[in-house]
Design a protein around this motif. Structure first.
Motif, PDB file in Angstrom:
ATOM      1  N   ASP A   8      40.773  62.157  19.543  1.00 22.61           N
ATOM      2  CA  ASP A   8      39.461  61.957  18.937  1.00 22.61           C
ATOM      3  C   ASP A   8      39.498  62.672  17.590  1.00 22.61           C
ATOM      4  OD1 ASP A   8      36.638  61.043  19.088  1.00 22.61           O
ATOM      5  OD2 ASP A   8      36.279  63.197  18.864  1.00 22.61           O
ATOM      6  N   SER A  10      38.386  64.109  14.083  1.00 28.93           N
ATOM      7  CA  SER A  10      37.247  64.624  13.326  1.00 28.93           C
ATOM      8  C   SER A  10      37.765  65.113  11.983  1.00 28.93           C
ATOM      9  CB  SER A  10      36.569  65.763  14.082  1.00 28.93           C
ATOM     10  OG  SER A  10      35.984  65.281  15.265  1.00 28.93           O
ATOM     11  N   SER A  14      41.140  67.655  15.381  1.00 26.53           N
ATOM     12  CA  SER A  14      41.120  66.542  16.326  1.00 26.53           C
ATOM     13  C   SER A  14      41.349  67.063  17.738  1.00 26.53           C
ATOM     14  CB  SER A  14      42.229  65.544  15.985  1.00 26.53           C
ATOM     15  OG  SER A  14      42.013  64.991  14.712  1.00 26.53           O
ATOM     16  N   ASP A  94      33.557  65.585  21.880  1.00 27.92           N
ATOM     17  CA  ASP A  94      34.845  65.194  21.307  1.00 27.92           C
ATOM     18  C   ASP A  94      35.960  65.342  22.337  1.00 27.92           C
ATOM     19  OD1 ASP A  94      33.551  64.674  18.948  1.00 27.92           O
ATOM     20  OD2 ASP A  94      34.112  66.562  17.992  1.00 27.92           O
TER      21      ASP A  94
END
Length: 177
Positions: A8, A10, A14, A94
Motif C-alpha cells: 500500500d 503512501s 509504504s 494502510d
C-alpha cells in the motif's frame, strides 16, 4: 513455498505485507516509498516472491518500473477493482490495505493495468504543464480586463498578438497601473 506481497503505497512510507500460499502473514513492515528501499527490503526477505501487487497511483508507476527492472514479479493493480475488493474489510488502514492486496495477489483476484512508458509519462506531463500555463495566461488576461475596467479603461476587441500593445496603450501615462 510461494509467497505473495501486497504494497500500500503512501507518499512517505509504504506498508508491505507478505503472505504464504496458505494466506498466513509471514512478514509485515513499513518501508520508505523509494524504489531502492522497497527492492532491498523485498530481496532481503530471501523468499520466493511469486507476485507483488501495487495499487495504481501517483508514485506507483515510478516504483513499478524500478521493481520490474530489478527482476521482481510486480503487478500494477486497477484502483477501482482493489477498492471494491477491500471495501468489505471492517477496519480501513494502510496496514490492512497491504494485507488485502497481498491476499488478492495470492488468490489471483486482481486486474492488472498497463504501466505507461517513461516517454508517454513525459509527454503527458508536458501537455499538462502546457495546459496549466495556457489557463493561467487566460486568467491573467481576464484579470487585466477587469482591473482596467474599474478605472474606466476598456480593452475592447483585440487579438492575442495585439493584447499586450493595447494594455500598454491604455495604461500609458498612469504609473501606478
Amino acid at each position: 513455498m510461494n509467497h505473495y506481497v501486497g504494497i500500500d503505497v503512501s507518499l512517505e512510507a509504504s506498508n508491505v505485507c507478505v503472505v504464504d500460499a496458505n494466506g498466513k502473514i509471514v512478514r509485515e513492515g513499513k518501508v520508505t516509498s523509494e524504489p531502492d528501499a522497497l527492492i532491498a527490503w523485498l530481496k532481503g526477505l530471501k523468499l520466493k516472491l511469486t507476485r507483488i501487487g501495487l495499487e495504481a497511483g501517483p508514485l506507483s508507476q515510478w516504483l513499478y518500473a524500478a521493481m520490474r527492472q530489478s527482476g521482481l514479479a510486480v503487478e500494477l493493480l486497477e484502483t477501482r477493482h482493489v477498492r471494491a475488493a477491500l471495501k468489505t474489510m471492517p477496519v480501513k488502514s494502510d496496514r490492512n490495505d497491504a494485507r488485502g492486496i497481498a491476499q488478492l495477489m495470492r488468490l489471483g483476484w486482481f486486474r492488472p493495468v498497463h504501466c505507461k512508458s517513461m516517454a508517454a509519462q513525459e509527454t503527458r506531463a508536458l501537455l499538462a504543464a502546457r495546459k496549466l500555463l495556457q489557463a493561467k495566461l487566460h486568467d491573467i488576461e481576464l484579470s487585466l480586463w477587469g482591473i482596467l475596467r474599474g478605472f474606466g479603461l476598456k480593452v475592447g476587441e483585440t487579438t492575442a498578438v495585439r493584447f499586450e500593445g493595447r494594455i500598454r496603450e491604455l495604461v500609458a501615462g498612469n504609473p501606478s497601473l
